[in-house]
Design an enzyme around this catalytic site. Structure first.
Site, PDB file in Angstrom:
ATOM      1  N   SER A   1       0.799  -1.229   0.000  1.00 35.02           N
ATOM      2  CA  SER A   1       0.000   0.000   0.000  1.00 35.02           C
ATOM      3  C   SER A   1       0.832   1.279   0.000  1.00 35.02           C
ATOM      4  O   SER A   1       0.269   2.374  -0.107  1.00 35.02           O
ATOM      5  CB  SER A   1      -0.940   0.008   1.214  1.00 35.02           C
ATOM      6  OG  SER A   1      -0.204   0.003   2.419  1.00 35.02           O
TER       7      SER A   1
ATOM      8  N   LYS B   1      -5.975   3.354   9.089  1.00 34.71           N
ATOM      9  CA  LYS B   1      -4.940   4.260   8.569  1.00 34.71           C
ATOM     10  C   LYS B   1      -5.391   5.716   8.669  1.00 34.71           C
ATOM     11  O   LYS B   1      -4.599   6.607   9.003  1.00 34.71           O
ATOM     12  CB  LYS B   1      -4.625   3.903   7.118  1.00 34.71           C
ATOM     13  CG  LYS B   1      -3.933   2.565   6.950  1.00 34.71           C
ATOM     14  CD  LYS B   1      -3.726   2.220   5.483  1.00 34.71           C
ATOM     15  CE  LYS B   1      -3.013   0.877   5.339  1.00 34.71           C
ATOM     16  NZ  LYS B   1      -2.815   0.498   3.923  1.00 34.71           N
TER      17      LYS B   1
END
EC number: 3.4.21.53
Length: 870
Positions: free
Chosen positions: A777, A820
């Site tokens: 990611s 996140k």
């Protein structure tokens, strides 16, 4: 009337067919007395003595109970000496001496229409004497006893009417010649027959036989033929033989044939006696064994009593088993096992190891709840109130749990044919448990297993406890973290020393009901080694199609877990074995926001800590700003466990100051007071630059502790054209960095980069090198940092990004967006680039976060480049 015609008596099996000794018959009914009187006056000199009559025998027909008394004369079923004793019993007396021809109403006399109703052979008898008991006035006979002997065996020829009395019939007969001389018959054969008859204890020998034997022994004039006839005919009339057997012997005209058949009958009786003797021996052996066991058990009891021990333990178990509750609680198979083990324990020495093992096993069988349950609270409103009271926030999680419980409550309330719980005393019994035919109901009643996945401290355990309280279930927790032995779940076999049941059975024993809520904590942290894989054993527990028949190795009996509500917890969904994951329903819990943590601290943590330490709330004046400072600088977690410990530490230090009387009366817990008590801040916000930097870009990461930011740094150094990666990057993350570099190289002209890649080393570093990092990611973050370093253009410190990049510059979806985002929110990020495919996940982001952070969904990296560098 022909001279060879006789009046006749229809006899039953009690008449001796060819017995030459005197016999007696008693008559007392009026009709028979009338016939006898006619017979008495039939000659010029009235008498019955020396008059002859026939004894005829009906053919065997199917029994007809309605005509039984009118068609067969009844005699006592014993020898002739008993006739006199039974003369007062009307049912056991002869009814008629003469047979009558025709059909007369209300007649108790036998009706003989033709000879086809009678057997072929008959007995000719002669009256020896008679005794008549008269009425008081001597005018009428009341009872007549005839003494007679059988003189001859004859064959019936014709049935005729008496001309003087058409109602009375007589029978014409002819003599029958019976052969006796044969080389097969001699005196020894007869003696052997007598000996066998004596040994056959169940064969009744007529008492007349003794007279015949004595007569033959004392009188030499008594011929052998007469002896053979007497013995054969007398044995043939034994009460042990049936009427058909007697007549069959009577019908033989050859004495060898009679003796042969008689031998077969007596031999059958002898074999029966032999078989009975064998059975008696077996029974005696078994009885002796039982008596021996009984004596030994009594000795053991006496020894135990002498040693100060008794059998109260076994008696208490048997008393429980036979009580009303015991009959309802224990399934049949369990009750049998308890009785078997109790009987085994009674015969054991108390000090033997086997006795302790059996007693421990019995303790478990008796202690388990089996069919005993706790009545659930089926109230959806109560469930909602309990969850709201116990937890702040987590709205989506509460909705999922309420929906799940609502479906469960509705399914149970609407289930057809399910009986109500039976109450015995203060206990409830569920008769639907431990049924043999319940397999077909599994699919319609199966309940998915809830699995709460989220970082530590986010309330997974407390939610499970709140659910148990809301629906009225007992709660028990099983910690699975670090378990590597399959026997921890299924138990050890009793053959092993120190064997114990598995954690599931122990939990049920602890709570005392078969329908608790069992929390399987840390299901993702089970391991496997040479002792087996406990996750494989959990498959049976968590599968609704199998857990109705769960078998524990120690218990060795099936236990029905269908009414147990299982709730599992895990920190990381990827660590749950795939077969287990297929059997559970996942509910994800994410990190708390700062606002949620502040509210949790005010509503739950601070009151709980003050109560635990018995501190008055007036000594803990704290504001939201101070709580926020504690959260940001003294904790770094997704949940609130660490925050509770910090608050507890502050409370303890305040108590010390109170006891030392050094606490100001009007003190306030502010930032300076916190620093005074706790020292300098332990945590600063993640190393996010306070100003734009060249070659440095903020990425987003996710771990079991929650989300966080991470800085990605890129610098260029003269050297060979290569890439250097540092910061404990694992394979996937290293590949992501190389893909990003290749993409930038391929698009260098488009990005306005004029760089000598062949003679320059590109160094990529991710700080906090002690922490391993992995995942794809960070691809767009690597690309942005490389472009910034090569083009010497800074990137804003308020921008963060997450997304996987391809060689063509496409931005792919990632996981953990909510966590996140929470990490970015904690560190003051204002703009986040996310993959377009993750735009749907923004609905999970708290509104307070979306009010602060701008989310920019992108399909290609070009969109990010245009926003940052143009």
């Amino acid at each position: 009337m022909p001279t060879n015609s006789y009046r006749f008596l229809v006899a039953s099996e009690d008449i001796y067919f060819q017995n030459t000794l005197q016999q007696s018959i008693t008559f007392s009914d009026p009709e028979s007395i009338k016939v006898l009187k006619d017979f008495y006056h039939s000659n010029s000199r009235p008498t019955l003595t020396n008059k002859d009559f026939l004894i005829v025998y009906r053919k065997e027909k199917e029994k007809d109970t309605k005509k039984k008394n009118s068609s067969v004369i009844k005699f006592p079923r014993n020898d002739f000496n008993s006739f006199e004793d039974s003369k007062n019993d009307i049912q056991n007396q002869a009814k008629i001496l003469n047979g009558k021809v025709g059909d007369f109403e209300n007649s108790l006399l036998p009706r003989i229409y033709d000879l086809d109703e009678l057997s072929k052979y008959a007995s000719l008898a002669r009256i020896q004497s008679y005794r008549a008991k008269t009425s008081p006035d001597k005018s009428e006979w009341q009872t007549v006893i005839l003494d007679f002997i059988v003189t001859e065996k004859v064959q019936l020829v014709e049935l005729i009417n008496d001309p003087q009395n058409p109602k009375v019939g007589q029978i014409i007969i002819k003599p029958v010649r019976e052969t006796i001389k044969s080389p097969e018959i001699h005196i020894n054969l007869i003696n052997d027959l007598l000996e066998m008859a004596r040994k056959a204890k169940n064969f009744r020998i007529p008492t007349e036989l003794l007279l015949i034997v004595d007569k033959f022994g004392a009188n030499s004039e008594y011929s052998t033929n007469e002896y053979i006839k007497g013995v054969t005919n007398t044995l043939s009339c034994s009460p042990s033989l049936t009427y058909p057997q007697k007549y069959q012997l009577f019908s033989y005209n050859s004495y060898p044939a009679k003796i042969k058949k008689l031998y077969e009958h007596i031999h059958t009786f002898a074999e029966q006696i032999k078989l009975e003797d064998e059975i008696n021996v077996i029974l005696k052996t078994n009885l002796d064994k039982q008596q021996t066991e009984f004596i030994l058990k009594e000795k053991i009891k006496a020894i135990r009593k002498k040693l100060g021990e008794d059998s109260r333990y076994e008696d208490e178990i048997e008393e429980l088993l036979h009580s009303e509750l015991g009959k309802k609680v224990f399934p049949k198979e369990v009750a049998k096992t308890i009785m078997r083990e109790t009987n085994k324990l009674k015969s054991m020495i108390v000090t033997s190891p086997e006795s302790n093992i059996t007693k421990s096993y019995l303790d478990l069988l008796v202690a388990l709840p089996w069919k005993k349950v706790k009545k659930d609270i089926l109230d959806i409103k109560n469930v909602r109130e309990k969850l709201e009271e116990a937890h702040y926030g987590l709205d989506e999680i509460k909705k999922r749990i309420i929906e799940y419980l609502a479906a469960l409550i509705h399914r149970r309330s609407q289930s057809e044919g399910k009986p109500e719980l039976e109450k015995v005393g203060s206990d409830y019994i569920d008769s639907n448990l431990f049924l043999s035919h319940k397999i077909r109901k599994v699919r319609s009643n199966s309940i998915p297993i809830l699995t709460l996945v989220g970082p530590p401290g986010t309330g997974k355990t407390s939610i499970a406890m709140a659910v148990a309280e809301a629906i009225g279930k007992e709660f028990v927790k099983i910690s699975l973290g670090g378990i590597r032995d399959e026997a921890e779940i299924r138990g050890h076999r009793r053959t092993y020393v120190g064997a114990l049941p598995g954690k599931i059975i122990q939990a049920l024993k602890k709570v005392g009901v078969s329908n608790p809520l069992i929390l399987l904590d840390e299901i993702d942290k089970m391991g496997a080694d040479f002792k087996g894989d406990p996750s494989a054993a959990m498959l049976e527990v968590l599968d609704p199609e199998q857990n109705r028949f769960f078998q524990d190795h120690y218990l060795e009996l099936e236990y029905d877990l269908s009414q147990v509500l299982f709730v599992a917890t895990a920190n990381e969904i990827y660590d749950i074995p795939e077969p287990l994951l297929d059997r559970v329903e996942i509910i994800e819990l994410s990190s708390y926001t700062f606002i949620e943590k502040i509210q949790i601290a005010k509503s739950h943590l601070i009151p709980a800590v003050l109560k635990e330490n018995a501190l008055d709330p007036k000594y803990f004046p704290i504001q939201d700003q101070t709580i926020d400072f504690l959260i940001r600088h003294y904790t770094r977690e997704a949940g609130v466990r660490g925050l509770k410990r910090v608050i507890d530490k502050i409370v303890r230090k305040i108590i010390v100051k109170l006891l030392e009387k050094t606490l100001d009366q009007n003190f306030v817990i502010d930032i300076e007071f916190v620093r005074e008590l706790l020292g300098i801040e332990k945590y600063d916000p993640d190393n996010v630059d306070s100003s734009p930097q060249i070659g440095t870009v903020t990425g987003l990461g996710y771990s079991p502790l929650g989300g966080s930011t991470l800085q990605i740094e890129v610098s260029t150094i003269p050297g060979r054209g290569d890439i250097k990666l540092t910061g404990s990057l694992k394979d996937v993350m290293q590949e992501s960095a190389r893909i990003a570099l290749s993409y930038v190289q391929s698009k260098a002209k488009d990005f306005g980069i004029n760089f000598d890649f062949e003679n320059t080393l590109i160094h990529i570093h991710v700080p906090e090198g002690a922490i391993p990092k992995d995942g794809p990611s960070a691809g767009i973050t690597f690309a942005t940092a490389i472009i910034s370093a090569l083009s010497q253009k800074p990137v804003s410190h308020n921008i963060a990004m997450t997304g996987e990049i391809t060689l063509r510059g496409k931005v792919l979806a990632i996981g953990g967006l909510k966590e996140k985002t929470m990490g970015a929110y904690k560190n003051g990020i204002k703009i986040i680039f996310i993959p377009k495919a993750n735009e749907k996940n923004l609905v999970d982001i708290p509104q307070e976060v979306k009010d602060v952070i701008q989310f920019i969904p992108v399909d290609t990296y070009q969109q990010i480049y245009d926003f940052i560098f143009k």
